[in-house]
Motif scaffolding. Structure first.
Motif, short mmCIF file in Angstrom:
data_model
loop_
_atom_site.label_atom_id
_atom_site.label_comp_id
_atom_site.label_asym_id
_atom_site.label_seq_id
_atom_site.Cartn_x
_atom_site.Cartn_y
_atom_site.Cartn_z
N SER A 143 46.37 -77.73 -8.15
CA SER A 143 45.05 -77.52 -8.76
C SER A 143 44.73 -78.62 -9.76
O SER A 143 43.58 -79.06 -9.87
CB SER A 143 44.98 -76.15 -9.44
N ALA A 144 45.72 -79.11 -10.51
CA ALA A 144 45.49 -80.21 -11.46
C ALA A 144 45.16 -81.50 -10.70
O ALA A 144 44.28 -82.25 -11.12
CB ALA A 144 46.72 -80.41 -12.34
N VAL A 168 39.22 -80.81 -19.72
CA VAL A 168 38.63 -79.61 -19.13
C VAL A 168 39.15 -78.43 -19.93
O VAL A 168 40.35 -78.22 -20.05
CB VAL A 168 39.01 -79.47 -17.64
N GLY A 226 35.50 -73.90 -19.07
CA GLY A 226 34.94 -74.64 -17.94
C GLY A 226 34.21 -75.90 -18.32
O GLY A 226 33.93 -76.73 -17.46
N ARG A 236 43.70 -81.69 -7.75
CA ARG A 236 42.33 -81.54 -7.23
C ARG A 236 41.31 -81.73 -8.35
O ARG A 236 40.26 -82.34 -8.13
CB ARG A 236 42.16 -80.16 -6.58
N LEU A 237 41.61 -81.23 -9.54
CA LEU A 237 40.70 -81.42 -10.67
C LEU A 237 40.57 -82.90 -11.02
O LEU A 237 39.48 -83.41 -11.23
CB LEU A 237 41.20 -80.62 -11.87
N TYR A 238 41.69 -83.59 -11.08
CA TYR A 238 41.71 -85.02 -11.40
C TYR A 238 40.86 -85.81 -10.40
O TYR A 238 40.20 -86.78 -10.74
CB TYR A 238 43.15 -85.52 -11.36
N VAL A 280 33.66 -79.67 -19.77
CA VAL A 280 34.45 -80.90 -19.74
C VAL A 280 33.94 -81.82 -20.84
O VAL A 280 32.74 -82.09 -20.92
CB VAL A 280 34.32 -81.62 -18.37
N HIS A 320 38.25 -84.64 -8.67
CA HIS A 320 36.95 -84.01 -8.41
C HIS A 320 35.87 -85.10 -8.25
O HIS A 320 35.75 -85.98 -9.10
CB HIS A 320 36.58 -83.07 -9.56
N ASP A 349 48.07 -87.49 -17.46
CA ASP A 349 47.66 -86.12 -17.17
C ASP A 349 48.55 -85.18 -17.96
O ASP A 349 49.76 -85.36 -18.01
CB ASP A 349 47.73 -85.82 -15.67
#
Length: 167
Positions: A15-16, A81, A130, A18-20, A132, A22, A42
């Motif tokens: 998930s981290a 985030v 949520g 995928r967030l990185y 950023v 985005h 990160d």
């Protein structure tokens, strides 16, 4: 013992990663650094209620302060985030505009403020879960111990211009 900083989270948390990556955040990185940029850093900052420690005033970046091509973006920027609400009591504080000032003598700045670390020109980053934030790594920033009843967890990751990491 209290968890405070978890590093290298992309290696263990899909998930981290995928967030990185985005697309909307990558488009912001490209708008700031140009299309030729590189990721770095990160981590997850954890500030538990009444337990989360402080992070002294600092500027990120150690390699380019004396670079003849120095500018206010040479050390990149960080996204954070927010997984929980961020308030003045648990969140990050910044001193706006200091990314343009070069390497700051932080000790002298605190001493000029009567020894208080509550710098008068600092502002907190208010955020909802949520949200950023984006902070230039050269901006003077830090956070105080979390004395509130609110948890703060921030997923932090950043980007450099590719030209800043070559050589």
């Amino acid at each position: 013992q209290v968890p405070f900083l978890l590093s290298g989270v992309m290696q263990g948390m899909p998930s981290a990663l995928r967030l990185y990556g985005h697309p909307a955040l990558l488009s912001v990185a490209a708008a700031i650094n140009g299309d030729d940029f590189v990721p770095f850093n990160d981590a997850i900052f954890v500030k538990q209620p009444g337990l989360g420690g402080s992070v002294s005033w600092h500027q990120d970046g150690v390699t380019h302060w004396d670079n003849p091509d120095w500018d206010s973006g040479i050390h990149g920027f960080n996204f954070q985030v927010q997984l929980y609400r961020s308030t003045p009591a648990n969140g990050l504080w910044v001193v706006p505009g200091t990314c343009h000032d070069g390497k700051i003598d932080i000790r002298a700045k605190v001493e000029a403020n009567g020894g208080s670390e509550r710098l008068p020109d600092a502002v907190p980053l208010y955020c909802e879960a949520g949200d950023v934030t984006i902070v230039n790594r050269q901006m003077l920033h830090g956070s105080f111990a979390n004395t509130s009843a609110d948890t703060r967890i921030s997923v932090t990751f950043g980007f450099h211009r590719r030209s800043s990491v070559l050589g």
